[in-house]
Design a protein around this motif. Structure first.
Motif, PDB file in Angstrom:
ATOM      1  N   PHE A 150      75.854  37.448  42.634  1.00  0.00           N
ATOM      2  CA  PHE A 150      76.054  38.338  41.497  1.00  0.00           C
ATOM      3  C   PHE A 150      77.112  37.806  40.549  1.00  0.00           C
ATOM      4  O   PHE A 150      77.555  38.503  39.653  1.00  0.00           O
ATOM      5  N   ARG A 166      81.458  40.762  32.785  1.00  0.00           N
ATOM      6  CA  ARG A 166      81.807  42.140  33.128  1.00  0.00           C
ATOM      7  C   ARG A 166      83.312  42.364  32.963  1.00  0.00           C
ATOM      8  O   ARG A 166      83.751  43.396  32.450  1.00  0.00           O
ATOM      9  N   SER A 196      81.108  48.369  38.852  1.00  0.00           N
ATOM     10  CA  SER A 196      80.004  47.587  38.312  1.00  0.00           C
ATOM     11  C   SER A 196      79.378  46.713  39.394  1.00  0.00           C
ATOM     12  O   SER A 196      78.151  46.593  39.472  1.00  0.00           O
ATOM     13  N   ILE A 197      80.201  46.121  40.237  1.00  0.00           N
ATOM     14  CA  ILE A 197      79.699  45.244  41.295  1.00  0.00           C
ATOM     15  C   ILE A 197      79.042  46.038  42.415  1.00  0.00           C
ATOM     16  O   ILE A 197      77.969  45.680  42.915  1.00  0.00           O
ATOM     17  N   ASN A 227      76.754  49.219  40.020  1.00  0.00           N
ATOM     18  CA  ASN A 227      76.216  48.955  38.692  1.00  0.00           C
ATOM     19  C   ASN A 227      76.470  50.108  37.713  1.00  0.00           C
ATOM     20  O   ASN A 227      75.590  50.489  36.948  1.00  0.00           O
ATOM     21  N   HIS A 242      70.706  55.109  45.494  1.00  0.00           N
ATOM     22  CA  HIS A 242      70.163  53.749  45.523  1.00  0.00           C
ATOM     23  C   HIS A 242      68.914  53.667  46.395  1.00  0.00           C
ATOM     24  O   HIS A 242      67.956  52.972  46.045  1.00  0.00           O
ATOM     25  N   ARG A 286      70.092  45.467  42.151  1.00  0.00           N
ATOM     26  CA  ARG A 286      70.952  45.693  40.989  1.00  0.00           C
ATOM     27  C   ARG A 286      72.426  45.444  41.271  1.00  0.00           C
ATOM     28  O   ARG A 286      73.202  45.207  40.344  1.00  0.00           O
ATOM     29  N   ASP A 287      72.842  45.541  42.547  1.00  0.00           N
ATOM     30  CA  ASP A 287      74.260  45.525  42.864  1.00  0.00           C
ATOM     31  C   ASP A 287      74.454  45.316  44.362  1.00  0.00           C
ATOM     32  O   ASP A 287      73.490  45.081  45.104  1.00  0.00           O
ATOM     33  N   TYR A 288      75.693  45.406  44.795  1.00  0.00           N
ATOM     34  CA  TYR A 288      76.032  45.158  46.204  1.00  0.00           C
ATOM     35  C   TYR A 288      75.329  46.150  47.132  1.00  0.00           C
ATOM     36  O   TYR A 288      74.806  45.769  48.182  1.00  0.00           O
TER      37      TYR A 288
END
Length: 493
Positions: free
Chosen positions: A137, A147, A183-184, A187, A254, A264-266
């Motif tokens: 990512f 970001r 964000s990480i 998201n 999620h 999309r993210d972790y």
């Protein structure tokens, strides 16, 4: 108290004293590292000043050497002091010192889960997965950098709203790294006035403050006594439960919208990995592990960076001549029409040196997180018995006279050569060393550089008092070094 009661009390005290002395003498026969003589039950705690414990430990090291024993209450602790001892432990004997001993306040909450508290195969699986996921990512790549740059602009917009009026920067500086982690992890980006976001950051700030209080330090070494009493440990538990509830809501959302082909993210990546390994009995990918690891990343990735920035602004106000040099280099290399980037760092050796010196000088995590001897460890000429807690003094390395001629002075020249070029130092290890090096080191270093540079690109820092009166010593030393509360004004440039 009657005579019989006094006699009973005296007998109990005598038994405790004899038991303690027996345990202590056995340790010495096993060639324990030397150290100051402890008192029964209290250990060496009466000799320590909670506001100046680092000075006490430096004096102990001067007298007994770089490997010594102290007692935190009844708990025996081995301290490794200085670069050579810490490097020998974490690099040369890294496998023997790899086992993490969570502070009791963390252990009670995490129950051995998460990056910070886990060990063995669980730790290996989760760390390997997290490093790969963060790398994919963009950890250290442009996507994460973008970001952080975007968040830096949001931060500047919020700071501009202060209109050069005096304010406490603690909360605003917490919001920026918190949003990067959000964000990480899931998201999302929150407005700085979002009620849920305000509540989350407020709990993070409160927990970080409480972790450094004498009460929590006492809890970490005497949990069986303290855990049943009212106190700030209960506030920490309450805050963590609320944060975990928030993260659980994110996990459920999620799951409902998960696309295995488009993470999309972790959290998405973790859920996909969990599904892939559902038939593997050795898998460590569970909901509980996801919540614990996400909590670790969320908390550790927010307040540590925020506190570094708070210290940094304070130091630059204390030394306006250094702030002026930072402004000059930013103006010359970046200017005012574009946002700073990581590519600029090699062209700004003075700013890079200032960022490193901030991290060196504040020694944010002075002792690293403790380790545990899972077997008898033969280290130098001593035996560290199985079950012993081990602390590694990063502070002693960051203040080593051999690497930094004036270690107790804030001086960016520590990281510059005679030609003004940036100079690396093996003694720069604010994120520890070895296999349990901080997972988020790359992100943290990027954030501090970009956020601090963007702030200085746009503002001049003005203290409310004479710079000479600013107190740059830590308010308190505990798990972290905590800066004093202060206010400042930001003058637009």
């Amino acid at each position: 108290m009657d005579l019989g009661g006094l006699t009973t009390f005296a007998l109990v005290a005598l038994v405790f004293f004899l038991f303690f002395q027996l345990a202590w003498s056995k340790g010495h026969k096993a060639r324990l590292p030397p150290g100051p003589t402890p008192l029964p039950l209290l250990g060496n705690m009466l000799q320590m000043d909670s506001k100046n414990i680092l000075t006490f430990l430096d004096k102990v090291a001067e007298k007994y050497g770089p490997v010594y024993t102290i007692y935190m209450g009844p708990q025996r602790v081995i301290m490794l002091h200085g670069y050579e001892a810490v490097k020998e432990a974490l690099i040369d004997q890294g496998d023997e010192f790899i086992h993490r001993q969570p502070l009791e306040i963390f252990n009670t909450i995490m129950q051995g889960n998460g990056i910070l508290s886990s060990n063995g195969e669980k730790w290996k699986q989760i760390r390997r997965f997290s490093l790969m996921t963060l790398k994919n990512f963009g950890m250290g790549k442009r996507t994460i950098e973008e970001r952080v740059q975007e968040e830096a602009q949001h931060l500047v917009e919020e700071l501009q709203k202060t209109k050069a009026q005096a304010f406490d920067p603690a909360f605003i500086l917490c919001c920026a790294p918190c949003n990067v982690i959000c964000s990480i992890l899931f998201n999302q980006h929150f407005r700085y006035n979002d009620e849920k976001f305000l509540h989350l950051t407020g709990m993070l700030i409160e927990n970080f403050r409480l972790l450094n209080t004498p009460w929590i330090q006492l809890y970490n070494f005497c949990p069986s006594l303290i855990k049943h009493l009212p106190g700030s440990h209960r506030t920490i538990y309450k805050n963590v439960l609320q944060m975990r509830g928030f993260l659980m809501e994110q996990v459920k959302t999620h799951e409902e919208t998960l696309d295995p082909n488009n993470p999309r993210d972790y959290i998405d990546c973790f859920l996909i990995k969990k599904q892939q390994e559902k038939m593997n009995p050795q898998s460590e990918f569970s909901y509980e592990e996801l919540l614990a690891t996400a909590s670790n990343l969320f908390a550790a990735g927010t307040e540590t960076t925020a506190s570094t920035l708070r210290f940094g602004l304070l130091l630059l106000m204390k030394y306006p001549e250094i702030q002026a040099k930072v402004h000059e280099e930013i103006d010359r290399v970046v200017g005012s029409s574009r946002r700073p980037s990581m590519q600029d760092r090699v062209k700004m050796p003075y700013v890079d040196a200032v960022v490193h010196e901030i991290q060196r000088y504040i020694s944010l995590l002075p002792f690293s997180l403790p380790r545990l001897a899972t077997k008898d460890i033969y280290f130098r000429n001593y035996v560290i018995p199985k079950g012993t807690i081990i602390f590694l003094s990063l502070h002693s390395i960051l203040r080593d006279k051999k690497a930094f001629p004036n270690p107790h002075q804030f001086d960016p020249e520590n990281f510059l050569d005679k030609s003004g070029n940036f100079r690396k130092s093996d003694y720069f290890m604010p994120f520890s060393l070895g296999k349990r090096l901080c997972l988020g080191e790359g992100l943290a270093r990027m954030e501090v550089f970009l956020l601090l540079t963007t702030i200085l690109q746009n503002f001049t820092l003005k203290p409310l008092v004479d710079p000479k009166e600013l107190d740059i010593t830590p308010l308190r030393t505990g798990v972290f070094n905590v800066p004093h509360v202060y206010k400042l004004s930001l003058l637009p440039r």
